[in-house]
Design an enzyme around this catalytic site. Sequence first.
Site, PDB file in Angstrom:
ATOM      1  N   ALA A   5      34.582  16.752  11.106  1.00 43.24           N
ATOM      2  CA  ALA A   5      35.949  16.465  11.566  1.00 43.24           C
ATOM      3  C   ALA A   5      36.444  17.561  12.489  1.00 43.24           C
ATOM      4  O   ALA A   5      37.617  17.927  12.489  1.00 43.24           O
ATOM      5  CB  ALA A   5      36.869  16.307  10.355  1.00 43.24           C
TER       6      ALA A   5
ATOM      7  N   GLY B  47      34.419  15.217  16.417  1.00 39.59           N
ATOM      8  CA  GLY B  47      34.541  14.230  15.341  1.00 39.59           C
ATOM      9  C   GLY B  47      35.947  13.669  15.238  1.00 39.59           C
ATOM     10  O   GLY B  47      36.144  12.447  15.204  1.00 39.59           O
TER      11      GLY B  47
ATOM     12  N   ARG C  57      18.396  30.414  20.396  1.00 40.50           N
ATOM     13  CA  ARG C  57      18.359  28.962  20.434  1.00 40.50           C
ATOM     14  C   ARG C  57      17.633  28.423  19.197  1.00 40.50           C
ATOM     15  O   ARG C  57      18.047  27.443  18.589  1.00 40.50           O
ATOM     16  CB  ARG C  57      17.635  28.521  21.714  1.00 40.50           C
TER      17      ARG C  57
ATOM     18  N   ARG D 206      29.994  12.656  33.866  1.00 38.80           N
ATOM     19  CA  ARG D 206      30.260  13.868  34.660  1.00 38.80           C
ATOM     20  C   ARG D 206      29.793  13.682  36.102  1.00 38.80           C
ATOM     21  O   ARG D 206      30.506  13.994  37.057  1.00 38.80           O
ATOM     22  CB  ARG D 206      29.559  15.068  34.008  1.00 38.80           C
TER      23      ARG D 206
ATOM     24  N   HIS E   7      19.262  16.313  26.820  1.00 38.01           N
ATOM     25  CA  HIS E   7      20.608  16.816  27.075  1.00 38.01           C
ATOM     26  C   HIS E   7      20.510  18.328  27.206  1.00 38.01           C
ATOM     27  O   HIS E   7      20.545  19.054  26.240  1.00 38.01           O
ATOM     28  CB  HIS E   7      21.495  16.430  25.882  1.00 38.01           C
TER      29      HIS E   7
END
Length: 308
Positions: free
Chosen positions: A10, A14, A88, A151, A175
Amino acid sequence: MRSKITVVGAGFVGSTVVQRLAERDYADVVMFDIIPNMPQGKALDMLQAGPVLGYDSLVVGTNDYADTANSDIVVVTSGLPRKPVMTRDDLVKKNQEIVSQVTEQIVKYSPNSIIIMITNPLDAMAQLAYHISGFPRNRVVGMAGVLDTARFRTFIAQELGASVRDVQAYVLGGHGDTMVPLARMCTVAGVPISHLIPAERIEQIVQRTRDGGAEIVKLLGTGSAYFAPSASVLQMVDSILLDKKMIMPCAVYLQGEYSIHNLFVGVPAKLGAQGVEQIVEIELDEHERALLQKSADAVKELVEVMGI
Ligand code: TXD
């Protein structure tokens, strides 16, 4: 009976997804988070917008997966953002833990649902949810291509003073830095952009698209984009819930399509009531094919970090 959609996480993405879904007025929405009371508070706030905006969607916030039972669609946004001290690979491992737990609960409570993955690194997390859930590949899909394409379309429309509605485009691949905006197939009211914008300027716009997420992160200072990401999720949910069969770029599990095997990568897919109903293979030229393969290799590296 009304459809039921669960959104896990949330946070910024979200909660904005839940708000947009509630305003569509076509499903009841459950918002889950591990933070006590927070999803309940946000849900109550959204519920109270209903009388003003005129929607009857029931919005429930919860910390209990039992409330998510029998959802038709589960949107997964839970995860940690990358902190400066994290590599990463650290981020992949941490989000692997979160997404694995979440997926187990989805399988337990909504075994017939369609999972839409949002958490980064997107393609790897979609692959993880597919792996853990054991769902057929039509029921696990990742959102990235719609956003990256939005975009690209925004920048092209701005460049030409055109309506965004007239700009058609596709961004394929993973992505990340290796995404593949297909400038060759981008058109404005049917006219290829190569007829409208000089090649070197197109290349700059393509690069700005690749850096689109980072540009916003830098401006915001903390956190990352959520208005356009949540709108992109909505388009996917619309196509599934309303069985619109729209074709849009999504992260899907490829089994030989585009000569890529057993890997989630962004390609055009038809979304309908069954989830991913068709993977659309468009003819790529040699250069585009090589870029897509490079992008798939980058996804594969992340999948290997997870050891699945
Ligand atoms: O194109 C795309 N796919 C993306 C992806 C576009 C934008 C954002 N993208 C990714 O979505 C981003 O890199 C993150 O991985 C996710 C969520 O981004 P958001 O901006 O919403 O992050 P927040 O605000 O930090 O929210 C994450 C919430 C937060 O409320 C945590 O408490 C919750 O996730 N969280 C959990 N919820 C449920 N269960 C578990 N285990 C859990 N752990 C954290």
